[in-house]
Design a protein around this motif. Structure first.
Motif, PDB file in Angstrom:
ATOM      1  N   ALA A 158     -14.583  24.603  36.178  1.00 22.95           N
ATOM      2  CA  ALA A 158     -15.995  24.560  35.291  1.00 22.95           C
ATOM      3  C   ALA A 158     -17.184  24.279  36.200  1.00 22.95           C
ATOM      4  O   ALA A 158     -18.246  24.633  36.128  1.00 22.95           O
ATOM      5  N   THR A 159     -16.943  23.285  37.402  1.00 20.04           N
ATOM      6  CA  THR A 159     -17.938  22.965  38.134  1.00 20.04           C
ATOM      7  C   THR A 159     -18.278  24.144  39.064  1.00 20.04           C
ATOM      8  O   THR A 159     -19.400  24.211  39.205  1.00 20.04           O
ATOM      9  N   LEU A 160     -17.420  24.778  39.534  1.00 15.32           N
ATOM     10  CA  LEU A 160     -17.710  25.874  40.348  1.00 15.32           C
ATOM     11  C   LEU A 160     -18.535  26.915  39.462  1.00 15.32           C
ATOM     12  O   LEU A 160     -19.505  27.788  39.981  1.00 15.32           O
ATOM     13  N   GLY A 161     -18.107  27.126  38.392  1.00 19.08           N
ATOM     14  CA  GLY A 161     -18.981  27.961  37.552  1.00 19.08           C
ATOM     15  C   GLY A 161     -20.228  27.648  37.266  1.00 19.08           C
ATOM     16  O   GLY A 161     -21.432  28.426  37.289  1.00 19.08           O
ATOM     17  N   GLY A 162     -20.706  26.255  37.161  1.00 18.27           N
ATOM     18  CA  GLY A 162     -21.927  25.537  37.322  1.00 18.27           C
ATOM     19  C   GLY A 162     -22.734  25.823  38.649  1.00 18.27           C
ATOM     20  O   GLY A 162     -23.894  26.159  38.779  1.00 18.27           O
ATOM     21  N   VAL A 163     -21.800  25.894  39.597  1.00 16.86           N
ATOM     22  CA  VAL A 163     -22.647  26.105  40.836  1.00 16.86           C
ATOM     23  C   VAL A 163     -23.031  27.737  41.097  1.00 16.86           C
ATOM     24  O   VAL A 163     -23.869  27.786  41.370  1.00 16.86           O
ATOM     25  N   LEU A 164     -22.303  28.540  40.595  1.00  8.33           N
ATOM     26  CA  LEU A 164     -22.448  30.158  40.810  1.00  8.33           C
ATOM     27  C   LEU A 164     -23.714  30.089  39.786  1.00  8.33           C
ATOM     28  O   LEU A 164     -24.464  30.866  40.036  1.00  8.33           O
ATOM     29  N   ALA A 165     -23.713  29.543  38.692  1.00  9.54           N
ATOM     30  CA  ALA A 165     -24.792  29.644  37.615  1.00  9.54           C
ATOM     31  C   ALA A 165     -25.889  29.293  38.204  1.00  9.54           C
ATOM     32  O   ALA A 165     -27.074  30.026  38.174  1.00  9.54           O
ATOM     33  N   HIS A 166     -26.189  27.962  38.914  1.00  7.83           N
ATOM     34  CA  HIS A 166     -27.184  27.444  39.626  1.00  7.83           C
ATOM     35  C   HIS A 166     -27.641  28.265  40.979  1.00  7.83           C
ATOM     36  O   HIS A 166     -29.103  28.536  40.870  1.00  7.83           O
ATOM     37  N   GLN A 167     -26.764  29.150  41.601  1.00  3.28           N
ATOM     38  CA  GLN A 167     -27.087  29.853  42.664  1.00  3.28           C
ATOM     39  C   GLN A 167     -27.679  31.101  41.944  1.00  3.28           C
ATOM     40  O   GLN A 167     -28.602  31.800  42.738  1.00  3.28           O
ATOM     41  N   LEU A 168     -26.963  31.799  41.064  1.00  2.00           N
ATOM     42  CA  LEU A 168     -27.130  33.218  40.728  1.00  2.00           C
ATOM     43  C   LEU A 168     -28.067  33.563  39.778  1.00  2.00           C
ATOM     44  O   LEU A 168     -28.771  34.610  39.590  1.00  2.00           O
ATOM     45  N   ASN A 169     -28.085  32.657  38.809  1.00  2.00           N
ATOM     46  CA  ASN A 169     -29.007  32.873  37.380  1.00  2.00           C
ATOM     47  C   ASN A 169     -30.432  33.286  37.911  1.00  2.00           C
ATOM     48  O   ASN A 169     -31.087  34.028  37.232  1.00  2.00           O
ATOM     49  N   ASP A 170     -31.057  32.671  38.932  1.00  2.00           N
ATOM     50  CA  ASP A 170     -32.421  32.600  39.389  1.00  2.00           C
ATOM     51  C   ASP A 170     -32.558  33.750  40.275  1.00  2.00           C
ATOM     52  O   ASP A 170     -33.584  34.632  40.207  1.00  2.00           O
ATOM     53  N   SER A 171     -31.642  34.065  41.327  1.00  2.00           N
ATOM     54  CA  SER A 171     -31.855  35.084  42.400  1.00  2.00           C
ATOM     55  C   SER A 171     -31.376  36.353  41.929  1.00  2.00           C
ATOM     56  O   SER A 171     -32.204  37.348  42.138  1.00  2.00           O
ATOM     57  N   LEU A 172     -30.115  36.307  41.064  1.00  2.00           N
ATOM     58  CA  LEU A 172     -29.562  37.666  40.722  1.00  2.00           C
ATOM     59  C   LEU A 172     -29.527  38.181  39.392  1.00  2.00           C
ATOM     60  O   LEU A 172     -29.634  39.022  38.967  1.00  2.00           O
ATOM     61  N   GLY A 173     -29.413  37.009  38.499  1.00  2.00           N
ATOM     62  CA  GLY A 173     -29.255  37.181  37.052  1.00  2.00           C
ATOM     63  C   GLY A 173     -28.027  36.697  36.748  1.00  2.00           C
ATOM     64  O   GLY A 173     -26.818  36.726  37.476  1.00  2.00           O
ATOM     65  N   TRP A 174     -27.864  36.382  35.382  1.00  2.00           N
ATOM     66  CA  TRP A 174     -26.586  35.752  34.572  1.00  2.00           C
ATOM     67  C   TRP A 174     -25.538  36.710  34.727  1.00  2.00           C
ATOM     68  O   TRP A 174     -24.322  36.420  35.004  1.00  2.00           O
ATOM     69  N   ARG A 175     -25.708  38.064  34.685  1.00  2.00           N
ATOM     70  CA  ARG A 175     -24.535  38.843  34.761  1.00  2.00           C
ATOM     71  C   ARG A 175     -23.757  38.771  36.277  1.00  2.00           C
ATOM     72  O   ARG A 175     -22.284  39.026  36.153  1.00  2.00           O
ATOM     73  N   TYR A 176     -24.409  38.379  37.447  1.00  2.00           N
ATOM     74  CA  TYR A 176     -23.533  38.147  38.556  1.00  2.00           C
ATOM     75  C   TYR A 176     -22.630  36.927  38.392  1.00  2.00           C
ATOM     76  O   TYR A 176     -21.676  36.909  39.117  1.00  2.00           O
ATOM     77  N   VAL A 177     -23.203  35.881  37.599  1.00  2.00           N
ATOM     78  CA  VAL A 177     -21.942  34.964  37.367  1.00  2.00           C
ATOM     79  C   VAL A 177     -20.519  35.535  36.762  1.00  2.00           C
ATOM     80  O   VAL A 177     -19.531  35.058  37.314  1.00  2.00           O
ATOM     81  N   PHE A 178     -20.671  36.387  35.841  1.00  2.00           N
ATOM     82  CA  PHE A 178     -19.568  37.021  35.456  1.00  2.00           C
ATOM     83  C   PHE A 178     -18.566  37.900  36.598  1.00  2.00           C
ATOM     84  O   PHE A 178     -17.641  37.805  36.569  1.00  2.00           O
ATOM     85  N   LEU A 179     -19.522  38.440  37.201  1.00  2.00           N
ATOM     86  CA  LEU A 179     -18.938  39.430  38.300  1.00  2.00           C
ATOM     87  C   LEU A 179     -18.284  38.848  39.283  1.00  2.00           C
ATOM     88  O   LEU A 179     -17.129  39.115  39.603  1.00  2.00           O
ATOM     89  N   THR A 180     -18.709  37.651  39.822  1.00  2.00           N
ATOM     90  CA  THR A 180     -18.391  37.111  40.653  1.00  2.00           C
ATOM     91  C   THR A 180     -16.940  36.128  40.258  1.00  2.00           C
ATOM     92  O   THR A 180     -15.882  36.192  40.939  1.00  2.00           O
ATOM     93  N   GLY A 181     -17.128  35.488  38.952  1.00  2.00           N
ATOM     94  CA  GLY A 181     -16.076  35.015  38.669  1.00  2.00           C
ATOM     95  C   GLY A 181     -14.745  36.026  37.831  1.00  2.00           C
ATOM     96  O   GLY A 181     -13.735  35.598  38.327  1.00  2.00           O
ATOM     97  N   GLY A 182     -15.137  37.060  37.808  1.00  2.00           N
ATOM     98  CA  GLY A 182     -14.072  37.917  37.514  1.00  2.00           C
ATOM     99  C   GLY A 182     -13.183  38.712  38.865  1.00  2.00           C
ATOM    100  O   GLY A 182     -12.271  38.595  38.913  1.00  2.00           O
ATOM    101  N   SER A 183     -14.212  38.790  39.802  1.00  2.00           N
ATOM    102  CA  SER A 183     -13.733  39.202  41.082  1.00  2.00           C
ATOM    103  C   SER A 183     -12.418  38.052  41.623  1.00  2.00           C
ATOM    104  O   SER A 183     -11.616  38.463  42.292  1.00  2.00           O
ATOM    105  N   LEU A 184     -12.976  36.822  41.442  1.00  2.00           N
ATOM    106  CA  LEU A 184     -12.286  35.864  41.809  1.00  2.00           C
ATOM    107  C   LEU A 184     -10.906  35.798  40.990  1.00  2.00           C
ATOM    108  O   LEU A 184      -9.838  35.319  41.968  1.00  2.00           O
ATOM    109  N   THR A 185     -11.003  35.733  39.721  1.00  2.00           N
ATOM    110  CA  THR A 185      -9.735  35.748  38.817  1.00  2.00           C
ATOM    111  C   THR A 185      -8.763  36.988  39.547  1.00  2.00           C
ATOM    112  O   THR A 185      -7.565  36.780  39.675  1.00  2.00           O
ATOM    113  N   LEU A 186      -9.311  38.130  39.764  1.00  2.00           N
ATOM    114  CA  LEU A 186      -8.215  39.260  40.027  1.00  2.00           C
ATOM    115  C   LEU A 186      -7.617  38.930  41.390  1.00  2.00           C
ATOM    116  O   LEU A 186      -6.448  39.308  41.804  1.00  2.00           O
ATOM    117  N   LEU A 187      -8.568  38.419  42.561  1.00  2.00           N
ATOM    118  CA  LEU A 187      -7.960  37.839  43.806  1.00  2.00           C
ATOM    119  C   LEU A 187      -7.021  37.048  43.423  1.00  2.00           C
ATOM    120  O   LEU A 187      -5.770  37.006  44.178  1.00  2.00           O
TER     121      LEU A 187
END
Length: 406
Positions: A158-187
């Motif tokens: 959950a903390t990692l999700g917060g870090v991703l949101a902190h970094q990606l929400n402003d720079s790339l947008g909220w969609r990239y939080v899900f894309l990154t999380g999903g890619s990590l899950t598949l890995l």
């Protein structure tokens, strides 16, 4: 079979190493589950702003994955008995990963709602499978710590999700939080396919049990109902705090970044809480520690809104709230598998967690409806504090030998 019996009695170094490998993989799965489960909470304000959603609609989005988690928890047992815990767990990871990635391309509210439902099904099944596999593989003297560490891992995710949101929400947008999380899950799912082992009880073709009705047979229903009821109330409070704290802080005048930081404080405190619970479980007992955490958490909820007015006090309160919530969940996760015999363990844990998910489902939507009805944040925290007090009373009144084993 005789070789397995010998290893169960006097495990070799390689057997112990293999067992801890499974425990470690389950920790990794819980990290990913934490990220996937909480991704919506850390992106909710951005999604609401982009699609002009009401608080009730956001509440439904937050609850969608919880509905799926309930279905996943209940469905894990019959599928695991038929196909094996390992296969079901890995398939559930793949489901979570694929649907998280698809959230990246969601074009509207209904699509995202359905995808979060499917993600929740995978997350719920993984939580049950990881809990039971950890219980089956961990050495008895380290079992409470190993299971408690699963909650640490969930909080880390959950903390990692917060870090991703902190970094990606402003720079790339909220969609990239899900894309990154999903890619990590598949890995992580691919890693699990290589090294995850089935539990010994599953390999030994354990008895199918008596179905869910067997969990309420004579002499067993009090502990089953107590664990399920406490899980409902605990998750009712937990998901309110975890899901709505970032947005409530934003509504109180804090920036979106401060809201995310507040949510991360809860999960960081949660990691310490679950770890301390695991270390203290054998000495003080999970039953006693669970009661204490619920009582202190009820008091803290009453003070949270006032505490946000003082920055340093807000930090301390957020950290402590996370510590108490995750410690209580860790205690419950330790107690749950110990309350059921091997043939019923997956089904029993699944039922307890599924009941908890019902509380989690109701919680965010309930809060959203009350906010739309102009309830103050302090009023909400008071209601949820009452749920924690009731849970403490329930677990204290239903104190039984099966629950004292923790």
């Amino acid at each position: 079979m005789s070789g397995q019996a010998i290893n169960a009695t006097t495990p070799s170094i390689s057997t112990r190493r293999a067992a801890w490998t499974v425990v470690g993989l389950c920790l990794l799965f819980n990290v990913i589950d934490g990220l996937d489960a909480m991704a919506m909470a850390f992106t909710a304000s951005r999604v609401a702003a982009q699609w002009s959603l009401s608080a009730a609609q956001i509440g439904l989005l937050l609850s969608a994955s919880l509905v799926g988690m309930t279905c996943g928890s209940l469905g894990a047992a019959p599928l695991a008995n038929r196909h094996g815990r390992r296969r079901v767990l890995l398939a559930s990871l793949m489901l979570s990963g694929v649907t998280m990635v698809l959230c990246f391309w969601s074009q509207g509210y209904c699509t995202l709602l359905c995808l979060r439902l499917l993600t929740g099904i995978g997350v719920g099944a993984v939580l049950v499978g990881a809990n039971v596999l950890t219980h089956d593989h961990a050495p008895p003297t380290r079992r409470s710590l190993a299971i408690a560490l699963q909650s640490v891992a969930f909080a880390l995710g959950a903390t990692l999700g917060g870090v991703l949101a902190h970094q990606l929400n402003d720079s790339l947008g909220w969609r990239y939080v899900f894309l990154t999380g999903g890619s990590l899950t598949l890995l992580v799912g691919a890693v699990g396919a290589l090294w995850l082992r089935e539990s010994a009880s599953q390999l030994a073709a354990e008895q199918p049990g008596q179905g869910y009705c067997g969990l309420f047979s004579h002499g067993r229903w009090p502990s089953t109902c107590a664990l399920a009821g406490v899980c409902f109330l605990l998750m009712f409070g937990f998901y309110f705090v975890m899901s709505w704290t970032p947005m409530l802080l934003t509504h109180s005048g804090f920036s979106a970044r401060h809201g995310i930081t507040g949510g991360m404080l809860l999960t960081v405190g949660g990691m310490f809480g679950a770890l301390l619970l695991g270390l203290g479980a054998n000495r003080w007992g999970c039953h006693r520690l669970l009661c204490m955490c619920l009582l202190f958490n009820a008091v803290l909820m009453l003070l949270m809104v006032t505490a946000t007015r003082v920055p340093m006090l807000a930090i301390a309160t957020g950290f402590t709230a996370g510590l108490l919530l995750y410690a209580a969940i860790a205690a419950l996760f330790v107690l749950a598998p110990q309350a059921f015999d091997t043939p019923e363990r997956t089904r029993g844990v699944g039922l307890v967690l599924a009941t908890g998910r019902l509380g989690a489902i109701v919680s965010p939507t309930f809060a959203g409806v009350l906010l739309d009805a102009q309830w103050r944040p302090q009023d909400l925290f008071t209601v949820y504090a009452g749920s924690q007090l009731l849970a403490a009373l329930l677990i204290w009144r239903s104190r039984r030998p099966t629950l004292e084993a923790g």
